[in-house]
Design an enzyme around this catalytic site. Structure first.
Site, PDB file in Angstrom:
ATOM      1  N   ASP A  28      49.876  41.873  45.520  1.00  0.00           N
ATOM      2  CA  ASP A  28      49.556  43.298  45.634  1.00  0.00           C
ATOM      3  C   ASP A  28      50.605  44.158  44.920  1.00  0.00           C
ATOM      4  O   ASP A  28      51.784  43.802  44.893  1.00  0.00           O
ATOM      5  CB  ASP A  28      49.502  43.670  47.128  1.00  0.00           C
ATOM      6  CG  ASP A  28      48.744  44.964  47.362  1.00  0.00           C
ATOM      7  OD1 ASP A  28      48.160  45.509  46.403  1.00  0.00           O
ATOM      8  OD2 ASP A  28      48.743  45.438  48.509  1.00  0.00           O
ATOM      9  N   ARG A  32      50.511  50.205  41.461  1.00  0.00           N
ATOM     10  CA  ARG A  32      51.717  51.024  41.684  1.00  0.00           C
ATOM     11  C   ARG A  32      52.802  50.707  40.650  1.00  0.00           C
ATOM     12  O   ARG A  32      53.525  51.589  40.213  1.00  0.00           O
ATOM     13  CB  ARG A  32      52.253  50.794  43.112  1.00  0.00           C
ATOM     14  CG  ARG A  32      51.525  51.628  44.150  1.00  0.00           C
ATOM     15  CD  ARG A  32      51.750  51.120  45.538  1.00  0.00           C
ATOM     16  NE  ARG A  32      50.910  49.956  45.797  1.00  0.00           N
ATOM     17  CZ  ARG A  32      51.039  49.163  46.849  1.00  0.00           C
ATOM     18  NH1 ARG A  32      51.996  49.379  47.738  1.00  0.00           N
ATOM     19  NH2 ARG A  32      50.218  48.155  47.022  1.00  0.00           N
ATOM     20  N   ARG A  41      46.447  51.129  34.787  1.00  0.00           N
ATOM     21  CA  ARG A  41      46.440  50.048  35.780  1.00  0.00           C
ATOM     22  C   ARG A  41      46.290  48.676  35.109  1.00  0.00           C
ATOM     23  O   ARG A  41      46.831  47.676  35.582  1.00  0.00           O
ATOM     24  CB  ARG A  41      45.296  50.253  36.783  1.00  0.00           C
ATOM     25  CG  ARG A  41      45.483  51.470  37.676  1.00  0.00           C
ATOM     26  CD  ARG A  41      44.286  51.639  38.609  1.00  0.00           C
ATOM     27  NE  ARG A  41      44.168  50.521  39.538  1.00  0.00           N
ATOM     28  CZ  ARG A  41      44.861  50.405  40.664  1.00  0.00           C
ATOM     29  NH1 ARG A  41      45.721  51.338  41.020  1.00  0.00           N
ATOM     30  NH2 ARG A  41      44.680  49.365  41.456  1.00  0.00           N
ATOM     31  N   HIS A  45      47.947  44.860  35.839  1.00  0.00           N
ATOM     32  CA  HIS A  45      47.248  43.590  36.060  1.00  0.00           C
ATOM     33  C   HIS A  45      47.712  42.540  35.041  1.00  0.00           C
ATOM     34  O   HIS A  45      47.861  41.368  35.369  1.00  0.00           O
ATOM     35  CB  HIS A  45      45.734  43.794  35.966  1.00  0.00           C
ATOM     36  CG  HIS A  45      45.174  44.647  37.081  1.00  0.00           C
ATOM     37  ND1 HIS A  45      45.571  44.495  38.393  1.00  0.00           N
ATOM     38  CD2 HIS A  45      44.261  45.664  37.085  1.00  0.00           C
ATOM     39  CE1 HIS A  45      44.923  45.367  39.154  1.00  0.00           C
ATOM     40  NE2 HIS A  45      44.134  46.096  38.384  1.00  0.00           N
ATOM     41  N   SER A  73      38.722  40.067  45.363  1.00  0.00           N
ATOM     42  CA  SER A  73      38.009  39.933  46.637  1.00  0.00           C
ATOM     43  C   SER A  73      36.569  40.407  46.498  1.00  0.00           C
ATOM     44  O   SER A  73      36.218  41.105  45.530  1.00  0.00           O
ATOM     45  CB  SER A  73      38.723  40.739  47.723  1.00  0.00           C
ATOM     46  OG  SER A  73      38.480  42.109  47.506  1.00  0.00           O
ATOM     47  N   THR A  74      35.749  40.042  47.476  1.00  0.00           N
ATOM     48  CA  THR A  74      34.356  40.513  47.465  1.00  0.00           C
ATOM     49  C   THR A  74      34.328  42.045  47.534  1.00  0.00           C
ATOM     50  O   THR A  74      33.370  42.666  47.083  1.00  0.00           O
ATOM     51  CB  THR A  74      33.566  39.912  48.656  1.00  0.00           C
ATOM     52  OG1 THR A  74      34.374  39.973  49.821  1.00  0.00           O
ATOM     53  CG2 THR A  74      33.220  38.451  48.411  1.00  0.00           C
ATOM     54  N   GLU A  75      35.405  42.634  48.065  1.00  0.00           N
ATOM     55  CA  GLU A  75      35.474  44.108  48.174  1.00  0.00           C
ATOM     56  C   GLU A  75      35.963  44.761  46.871  1.00  0.00           C
ATOM     57  O   GLU A  75      35.758  45.960  46.654  1.00  0.00           O
ATOM     58  CB  GLU A  75      36.422  44.520  49.317  1.00  0.00           C
ATOM     59  CG  GLU A  75      35.902  44.206  50.719  1.00  0.00           C
ATOM     60  CD  GLU A  75      35.956  42.722  51.073  1.00  0.00           C
ATOM     61  OE1 GLU A  75      36.868  42.027  50.607  1.00  0.00           O
ATOM     62  OE2 GLU A  75      35.061  42.252  51.808  1.00  0.00           O
ATOM     63  N   ASN A  76      36.603  43.971  46.010  1.00  0.00           N
ATOM     64  CA  ASN A  76      37.148  44.556  44.765  1.00  0.00           C
ATOM     65  C   ASN A  76      36.058  45.049  43.803  1.00  0.00           C
ATOM     66  O   ASN A  76      36.342  45.798  42.871  1.00  0.00           O
ATOM     67  CB  ASN A  76      38.065  43.562  44.036  1.00  0.00           C
ATOM     68  CG  ASN A  76      39.427  43.399  44.681  1.00  0.00           C
ATOM     69  OD1 ASN A  76      40.062  42.368  44.550  1.00  0.00           O
ATOM     70  ND2 ASN A  76      39.891  44.422  45.399  1.00  0.00           N
TER      71      ASN A  76
HETATM   72  C1  FPP Z   1      46.430  44.088  43.620  1.00  0.00           C
HETATM   73  O1  FPP Z   1      47.003  45.138  42.937  1.00  0.00           O
HETATM   74  C2  FPP Z   1      46.006  43.021  42.748  1.00  0.00           C
HETATM   75  C3  FPP Z   1      44.712  42.704  42.452  1.00  0.00           C
HETATM   76  C4  FPP Z   1      43.542  43.443  42.923  1.00  0.00           C
HETATM   77  C5  FPP Z   1      44.349  41.587  41.636  1.00  0.00           C
HETATM   78  C6  FPP Z   1      45.403  40.578  41.346  1.00  0.00           C
HETATM   79  C7  FPP Z   1      45.153  40.160  39.983  1.00  0.00           C
HETATM   80  C8  FPP Z   1      46.023  39.655  39.116  1.00  0.00           C
HETATM   81  C9  FPP Z   1      47.400  39.270  39.408  1.00  0.00           C
HETATM   82  C10 FPP Z   1      45.563  39.485  37.742  1.00  0.00           C
HETATM   83  C11 FPP Z   1      44.639  38.397  37.395  1.00  0.00           C
HETATM   84  C12 FPP Z   1      44.166  37.470  38.407  1.00  0.00           C
HETATM   85  C13 FPP Z   1      43.875  36.175  38.166  1.00  0.00           C
HETATM   86  C14 FPP Z   1      43.256  35.358  39.216  1.00  0.00           C
HETATM   87  C15 FPP Z   1      44.127  35.533  36.875  1.00  0.00           C
HETATM   88  P1  FPP Z   1      46.398  46.577  43.127  1.00  0.00           P
HETATM   89  O2  FPP Z   1      45.622  46.901  41.920  1.00  0.00           O
HETATM   90  O3  FPP Z   1      45.650  46.652  44.409  1.00  0.00           O
HETATM   91  O4  FPP Z   1      47.711  47.414  43.198  1.00  0.00           O
HETATM   92  P2  FPP Z   1      47.979  48.753  44.001  1.00  0.00           P
HETATM   93  O5  FPP Z   1      47.803  48.439  45.439  1.00  0.00           O
HETATM   94  O6  FPP Z   1      49.391  49.080  43.645  1.00  0.00           O
HETATM   95  O7  FPP Z   1      46.993  49.760  43.484  1.00  0.00           O
END
Ligand code: FPP
Length: 261
Positions: A28, A32, A41, A45, A73-76
């Site tokens: 996570d 940020r 963003r 990633h 996730s399924t919610e993403n």
């Molecule tokens: C949370 O950060 C992270 C994710 C939703 C996805 C995690 C993905 C990766 C590390 C990249 C690729 C994944 C794979 C499986 C190759 P956020 O966007 O929720 O961050 P925030 O809470 O700071 O907004």
């Protein structure tokens, strides 16, 4: 498939192997991390993928035999379309390139989550990665993608109901048998769940498997993560006393029982 993975499933509680053998990470803080730098963003990633590569490569030196990460996730799916598309693109390149290299290093790849709803090319990449690494038993990397813990339990319950209706299984089912119907079947018992970025919740990740896992929350954004941060989480884990519902003196016995179950 599940049987082959049992080679990685030895007890973690002997004095020579304090564990954790199986670590799961909720990666996570990508957004940020990017916002703090005035970047989109997608840049967060992308750096998140680099952190994942570092962390996977650091696992062997830390005694970890199985790593499960929450990729999507399924919610993403509720995120804006361009962000979903960025994440899909990263998975395409990660699974197609880096994971192929990992495969040569003895890493078995498994993708947890529902295949329905995945873009067809990603479903094909996933199938190929799993097929090409099925023989590996040095390290198991599980990537949860289009995954939700509740959905996984519902899918397992549905499979059980279908078997009962077909006369292939009794109605009565033990926890151990139910665990074999989950997408994580055959993976070592989950010892430690880490969440980065300071958020303190499971967000529908590995709900069944988390029953006796230790939880460590680290105040570090995922793109800054790597083997050193994982070592700090493992140090915290090793300083804990795992009781599996018993009293301290019973721990070793009960830990074995929990694994048998
Ligand atoms: C949370 O950060 C992270 C994710 C939703 C996805 C995690 C993905 C990766 C590390 C990249 C690729 C994944 C794979 C499986 C190759 P956020 O966007 O929720 O961050 P925030 O809470 O700071 O907004």
């Amino acid at each position: 498939m599940a049987d082959d993975m049992r080679a990685m499933d030895a007890p973690t509680d002997g004095p020579s192997d304090p564990g954790p053998r199986h670590v799961a990470i909720i990666m996570d803080g990508n957004g940020r991390w990017a916002a703090a730098r005035g970047l989109p963003r997608a840049a967060g990633h992308k750096e998140g993928v680099a952190a994942l590569k570092r962390t996977v490569r650091g696992c062997a030196g830390l005694g970890v035999r199985c790593l499960t990460v929450f990729g999507f996730s399924t919610e993403n799916w509720r995120r804006p379309a361009d962000e979903v598309s960025d994440l899909m693109g990263l998975v395409r390149s990660y699974v197609a390139s880096d994971l192929t290299g990992l495969a040569k290093e003895g890493v078995r790849i498994r993708v947890l989550g529902r295949r329905e709803g995945l873009p067809p090319d990603i479903a094909a990449i996933v199938r190929k990665a799993e097929r090409d690494t099925a023989h590996n038993d040095r390290f198991l990397l599980q990537v949860a993608f289009n995954y939700g813990g509740q959905a996984d339990i519902v899918d397992a319950a549905r499979r059980h109901a279908e078997r009962v209706l077909a006369g292939e299984a009794p109605v009565d089912i033990s926890e151990a048998d139910f665990g074999e119907l989950l997408s994580t079947a055959g993976a070592p018992p989950l010892d430690l769940i880490v969440r980065t970025s300071g958020e303190v919740r499971l967000s529908n990740f590995l709900l069944w498997e988390a029953a006796y896992a230790e939880l460590v929350f680290q105040d570090i954004l995922w793109p800054d993560y790597g083997p050193e941060a994982l070592k700090a989480a493992i140090d915290e884990y090793q300083a804990r006393e795992r009781r599996f519902g018993g009293r301290p003196a019973q721990t070793a016995i009960t830990a074995q029982t929990a694994k048998a179950n």
